[in-house]
Design a protein around this motif. Sequence first.
Motif, PDB file in Angstrom:
ATOM      1  N   LEU A 352       0.825  -1.204   0.000  1.00 39.06           N
ATOM      2  CA  LEU A 352       0.000   0.000   0.000  1.00 39.06           C
ATOM      3  C   LEU A 352       0.863   1.260   0.000  1.00 39.06           C
ATOM      4  O   LEU A 352       0.631   2.200  -0.767  1.00 39.06           O
ATOM      5  CB  LEU A 352      -0.913  -0.021   1.223  1.00 39.06           C
ATOM      6  CG  LEU A 352      -1.822   1.198   1.423  1.00 39.06           C
ATOM      7  CD1 LEU A 352      -2.858   1.275   0.312  1.00 39.06           C
ATOM      8  CD2 LEU A 352      -2.504   1.123   2.787  1.00 39.06           C
ATOM      9  N   ARG A 353       1.879   1.271   0.852  1.00 40.14           N
ATOM     10  CA  ARG A 353       2.762   2.445   0.936  1.00 40.14           C
ATOM     11  C   ARG A 353       3.559   2.638  -0.346  1.00 40.14           C
ATOM     12  O   ARG A 353       3.806   3.769  -0.775  1.00 40.14           O
ATOM     13  CB  ARG A 353       3.703   2.285   2.128  1.00 40.14           C
ATOM     14  CG  ARG A 353       2.995   2.262   3.472  1.00 40.14           C
ATOM     15  CD  ARG A 353       2.417   3.601   3.841  1.00 40.14           C
ATOM     16  NE  ARG A 353       1.913   3.608   5.209  1.00 40.14           N
ATOM     17  CZ  ARG A 353       1.799   4.692   5.951  1.00 40.14           C
ATOM     18  NH1 ARG A 353       2.110   5.876   5.445  1.00 40.14           N
ATOM     19  NH2 ARG A 353       1.327   4.631   7.170  1.00 40.14           N
ATOM     20  N   SER A 354       3.973   1.541  -0.958  1.00 37.72           N
ATOM     21  CA  SER A 354       4.720   1.639  -2.212  1.00 37.72           C
ATOM     22  C   SER A 354       3.847   2.200  -3.327  1.00 37.72           C
ATOM     23  O   SER A 354       4.272   3.061  -4.103  1.00 37.72           O
ATOM     24  CB  SER A 354       5.259   0.268  -2.599  1.00 37.72           C
ATOM     25  OG  SER A 354       5.947   0.323  -3.832  1.00 37.72           O
ATOM     26  N   ILE A 355       2.609   1.723  -3.419  1.00 36.03           N
ATOM     27  CA  ILE A 355       1.677   2.234  -4.440  1.00 36.03           C
ATOM     28  C   ILE A 355       1.470   3.729  -4.254  1.00 36.03           C
ATOM     29  O   ILE A 355       1.498   4.504  -5.217  1.00 36.03           O
ATOM     30  CB  ILE A 355       0.340   1.473  -4.361  1.00 36.03           C
ATOM     31  CG1 ILE A 355       0.518   0.023  -4.822  1.00 36.03           C
ATOM     32  CG2 ILE A 355      -0.732   2.158  -5.212  1.00 36.03           C
ATOM     33  CD1 ILE A 355      -0.674  -0.866  -4.537  1.00 36.03           C
ATOM     34  N   ALA A 356       1.274   4.164  -3.003  1.00 33.92           N
ATOM     35  CA  ALA A 356       1.055   5.586  -2.736  1.00 33.92           C
ATOM     36  C   ALA A 356       2.289   6.418  -3.078  1.00 33.92           C
ATOM     37  O   ALA A 356       2.186   7.512  -3.652  1.00 33.92           O
ATOM     38  CB  ALA A 356       0.667   5.785  -1.276  1.00 33.92           C
ATOM     39  N   SER A 357       3.477   5.894  -2.755  1.00 32.60           N
ATOM     40  CA  SER A 357       4.698   6.671  -2.975  1.00 32.60           C
ATOM     41  C   SER A 357       4.966   6.932  -4.450  1.00 32.60           C
ATOM     42  O   SER A 357       5.588   7.933  -4.814  1.00 32.60           O
ATOM     43  CB  SER A 357       5.898   5.953  -2.349  1.00 32.60           C
ATOM     44  OG  SER A 357       6.318   4.864  -3.141  1.00 32.60           O
ATOM     45  N   LYS A 358       4.477   6.037  -5.316  1.00 35.64           N
ATOM     46  CA  LYS A 358       4.730   6.177  -6.749  1.00 35.64           C
ATOM     47  C   LYS A 358       3.791   7.169  -7.427  1.00 35.64           C
ATOM     48  O   LYS A 358       3.963   7.462  -8.611  1.00 35.64           O
ATOM     49  CB  LYS A 358       4.619   4.812  -7.425  1.00 35.64           C
ATOM     50  CG  LYS A 358       5.714   3.846  -7.002  1.00 35.64           C
ATOM     51  CD  LYS A 358       5.543   2.479  -7.633  1.00 35.64           C
ATOM     52  CE  LYS A 358       6.643   1.522  -7.170  1.00 35.64           C
ATOM     53  NZ  LYS A 358       6.495   0.176  -7.743  1.00 35.64           N
TER      54      LYS A 358
END
Length: 444
Positions: A352-358
């Motif tokens: 979830l955090r990776s998707i948001a960071s991109k």
Amino acid sequence: MEKLSGLSHLFMTVFLYNFSTFMVIPAITDVTMSALCPGEDECSLAIYLTGIQQAIIGLGTLVMMPLIGNLSDTYGRKAMLTIPMSLTIIPLVILAYSRERYYFYAYYALKTLTAMVCEGSVHCIALAYVADNVPENRRASVFGILSGISSSAFVCGNLSTRFLSTPSTFQASASGAVIATIYMRIFLPDSIGDGGVSTGRNSKEATNVPLLDEHKGSRNNVRVFKTMPSFDDSISLLRSSLTFSQAAAVAFFSNLGEVGLHAGLMYYLKACFHFNKDQFADLMVIMGIAGTISQMLLMPMLAPVIGEEKLLSIGLFFSCAHMLFYSIAWSSWVPYGAAVFSLLAVFAHPCLRSIASKQVGPSEQGKAQGCISGLCSFGNVLSPLVFSPLTALFLSANAPFHFPGFSIACAGFAVMVAFVQSVMIRAAHPNSSSKVSSCDCEEP
């Protein structure tokens, strides 16, 4: 090489900090019960006070998380890490000294106040630090490793609690929090500014602004207020990308359920199966080992192959499943079996955090992670208001029907909503260099 050194020191900082804070979790339920309801296995007062504390903390972090994320973009990750790591020490010292009723109340009050800043701050800033130094195609794997470090600290902390007395547990926890803060201040390079690790920004954007400057105090104060996020800033960020808004919805509902689980699980297990500190520690060690193996070994292999969107859905599905198994536990061994589901449930948060960071640019990583953490905090506010009364009601003699784990089942259904939303995510990965904040667009 400099980036790898920075990440290794970050991982050690996160490990030491989490080790010191996690080791008190198995003991705090017994301390709370003995202070408020000595000699009893069911205590509605303890459940309600814990719920009120979580709601107040959630309300505070709802405001503080976006602010801390924004300020870390301007003043550096290291400077902002210092604040929550230092504040964490204060309430631990109180219970390290004594666990009598009045000391417990002092701990309760100070823990509530400090956790408004500390709760989730270290993890939020650590995620932004990783995003500063890791390219997008490797970010999900490194986020998973960061979560794996936290899980390994969870295991080590709970194992140490298993072999320590309650007084020694809090003394060791307070000492560990001090060591973690000192280590971070000495060894961790900042990821923003000339003295830290390069983030790939231009020199103007990367300039690290000191928090304290005797000659430019008023000017810095103006800058602090300029960096404070408004409600409009959060709305603009949520509107900037459909994927980001979907990730935010998933974050809210998954956190709503998880906080509901943790708010009632220990009281439920104590009331139904007479669990104590050692059994809580055993349960958490199983969860921690499963999470560590998954995040450190499985996730780096699976994320590049099947994608973080599918891993997110898999993690949420098994998170929901393990909550439902807890809720229908018919024997004392069932919670241990349900804990094994953590092997796959832990995929959710790093993905979830990776998707948001991109979905944001390199200068907005703190802002994005702070926004997601703020929405999680909103879940922290609502969850105790819903699940603590349910837990107290269904563990009491006045329950409308016999289902002691009813509140935990409801928490599982909240995570199911997050799972349904996650299935609809089709993450677009635009070029990071083209992403700018709404504030940047308005500047001449």
